[in-house]
Every structure is written in structure tokens, then in C-alpha cells.
Design a protein around this motif. Structure first.
Motif, PDB file in Angstrom:
ATOM      1  N   THR A 255       0.829  -1.214   0.000  1.00  0.00           N
ATOM      2  CA  THR A 255       0.000   0.000   0.000  1.00  0.00           C
ATOM      3  C   THR A 255       0.861   1.261   0.000  1.00  0.00           C
ATOM      4  O   THR A 255       0.497   2.246  -0.651  1.00  0.00           O
ATOM      5  CB  THR A 255      -1.008   0.008   1.168  1.00  0.00           C
ATOM      6  N   ASP A 256       1.989   1.237   0.680  1.00  0.00           N
ATOM      7  CA  ASP A 256       2.902   2.393   0.620  1.00  0.00           C
ATOM      8  C   ASP A 256       3.375   2.623  -0.815  1.00  0.00           C
ATOM      9  O   ASP A 256       3.423   3.762  -1.296  1.00  0.00           O
ATOM     10  CB  ASP A 256       4.106   2.197   1.537  1.00  0.00           C
ATOM     11  N   PHE A 257       3.729   1.555  -1.499  1.00  0.00           N
ATOM     12  CA  PHE A 257       4.182   1.665  -2.888  1.00  0.00           C
ATOM     13  C   PHE A 257       3.062   2.181  -3.793  1.00  0.00           C
ATOM     14  O   PHE A 257       3.262   3.109  -4.577  1.00  0.00           O
ATOM     15  CB  PHE A 257       4.687   0.308  -3.406  1.00  0.00           C
TER      16      PHE A 257
ATOM     17  N   GLY B 277      -0.967  -9.738  -2.013  1.00  0.00           N
ATOM     18  CA  GLY B 277      -0.486  -9.548  -3.379  1.00  0.00           C
ATOM     19  C   GLY B 277      -1.582  -9.182  -4.354  1.00  0.00           C
ATOM     20  O   GLY B 277      -1.328  -8.545  -5.379  1.00  0.00           O
ATOM     21  N   ASP B 278      -2.818  -9.571  -4.038  1.00  0.00           N
ATOM     22  CA  ASP B 278      -3.946  -9.202  -4.906  1.00  0.00           C
ATOM     23  C   ASP B 278      -4.115  -7.689  -4.985  1.00  0.00           C
ATOM     24  O   ASP B 278      -4.577  -7.162  -5.995  1.00  0.00           O
ATOM     25  CB  ASP B 278      -5.244  -9.848  -4.412  1.00  0.00           C
ATOM     26  N   VAL B 279      -3.734  -6.988  -3.922  1.00  0.00           N
ATOM     27  CA  VAL B 279      -3.818  -5.525  -3.923  1.00  0.00           C
ATOM     28  C   VAL B 279      -2.900  -4.967  -5.003  1.00  0.00           C
ATOM     29  O   VAL B 279      -3.278  -4.054  -5.754  1.00  0.00           O
ATOM     30  CB  VAL B 279      -3.467  -4.942  -2.532  1.00  0.00           C
ATOM     31  N   LEU B 280      -1.709  -5.509  -5.110  1.00  0.00           N
ATOM     32  CA  LEU B 280      -0.761  -5.033  -6.112  1.00  0.00           C
ATOM     33  C   LEU B 280      -1.283  -5.314  -7.523  1.00  0.00           C
ATOM     34  O   LEU B 280      -1.182  -4.470  -8.416  1.00  0.00           O
ATOM     35  CB  LEU B 280       0.599  -5.691  -5.895  1.00  0.00           C
ATOM     36  N   HIS B 281      -1.880  -6.465  -7.726  1.00  0.00           N
ATOM     37  CA  HIS B 281      -2.429  -6.786  -9.040  1.00  0.00           C
ATOM     38  C   HIS B 281      -3.578  -5.839  -9.403  1.00  0.00           C
ATOM     39  O   HIS B 281      -3.644  -5.321 -10.519  1.00  0.00           O
ATOM     40  CB  HIS B 281      -2.912  -8.238  -9.096  1.00  0.00           C
TER      41      HIS B 281
END
Length: 165
Positions: free
Chosen positions: A8-10, A50-54
Motif C-alpha cells: 500500500t505504501d508503494f 499480493g492481490d492488492v498489487l495486481h
């Protein structure tokens, strides 16, 4: 390592808004809702950080003029070929984000996602077979090795921008 915090920071650092709140409706991925180009995360329902990043990759892959209107399962709002191209860019974007943040690709490409092809994606990307690189270049995210040298920058998975213009 707290992968959700790193992710989330990224995501915030590249210009995508992240909001933590309860999600009452059914979502495509548990605990994640795309709403008006923002990521809403319900940590009580989230199964795989990891789903957040996707999902952030889906937002990033959308043209800037359309990004604010995204809601729900973004793959369902386009014709099939356009949706597939954006899915491929979201996957490639996710891998580049893993490299940029130091997150192991297994966090994004987990065994419960990607229709059973998670290990295949990991093997392809980590071996240098950068799937969807032409789409990523076309959208202005990165360069291949030859064009990176010409432009005095690093090739994919390094990115020249994280959001599509």
C-alpha cells in the motif's frame, strides 16, 4: 515483512489512492474493491495481500482519462480483447512492482490465483521472458533492452512511469 504495508505504501507512492474501510458488497477478489479509480481494502476480508498489487496494476494500466471511472471488476467493462490486454499489462505491472519493492513474486502470483498458472508466470518473468513487454512499451511504462540503452535508462522491469498517461 508486512507485505500489505509495503504494497500500500508503494501503490500510494505511484499516485493511486488506497482507503482502508469495510466493504459490504461482494467483490471480485475478497477484501478489495476498485471504486472511482481508488483501491478500497477491507483487511477483515483480504485473503492475499499480493492481490492488492495486481488490482493496482489494473488501475495503473487504464488511460488517465478513464481511471477515475473504474469500479468493480474492471475486466467486465471492456470488450474481451481490450480487457485481455489490460489484464496482461496488470500482470506485467505487478511483476515490475515486485522487483521495485523487493516483494517475492510468490506474494502476488500466489497459488490460489491466476487460474493455476502462478508458477508459470513466476518462471517466465524471473527467467527474463518478460511477457507483455510490447504492450507495456506501447502504453509508455518501460523500454526493452535496446530502447533502454538508446534512452539512457534501464529496461523492464524498471519503469519510466507507473501510471498510464
Amino acid at each position: 515483512m508486512n507485505y500489505l504495508t509495503t504494497i500500500t505504501d508503494f501503490v500510494r507512492s505511484v499516485g493511486i489512492e488506497v482507503i482502508f474501510e469495510t466493504i459490504a458488497e461482494e467483490t471480485f477478489l475478497p477484501g478489495i474493491l476498485i471504486s472511482n479509480g481508488q483501491l478500497i481494502i477491507d483487511t477483515t476480508q483480504l485473503l492475499y495481500p499480493g492481490d492488492v498489487l495486481h488490482e493496482a496494476g489494473h488501475i495503473a494500466a487504464m488511460p488517465a482519462a478513464e481511471r477515475h471511472s473504474l469500479r468493480g471488476n474492471v475486466g467486465m467493462v471492456k470488450d474481451a480483447s481490450e480487457a485481455m490486454g489490460e489484464e496482461m499489462m496488470a500482470i506485467a505491472w505487478s511483476y515490475a512492482a515486485c522487483v521495485a519493492t523487493g516483494i517475492p513474486p510468490e506474494i502476488v502470483f500466489h497459488e490460489h490465483g491466476y487460474k493455476g498458472a502462478s508458477q508459470w508466470y513466476i518462471a517466465e518473468y524471473t527467467s527474463g521472458n518478460h511477457l507483455s513487454l510490447p504492450l507495456m512499451q506501447w502504453a509508455g511504462f518501460c523500454y526493452d533492452p535496446k530502447n533502454a540503452v538508446t534512452n539512457n535508462t534501464l529496461p523492464y522491469p524498471s519503469m519510466i512511469r507507473w501510471l498510464r498517461e
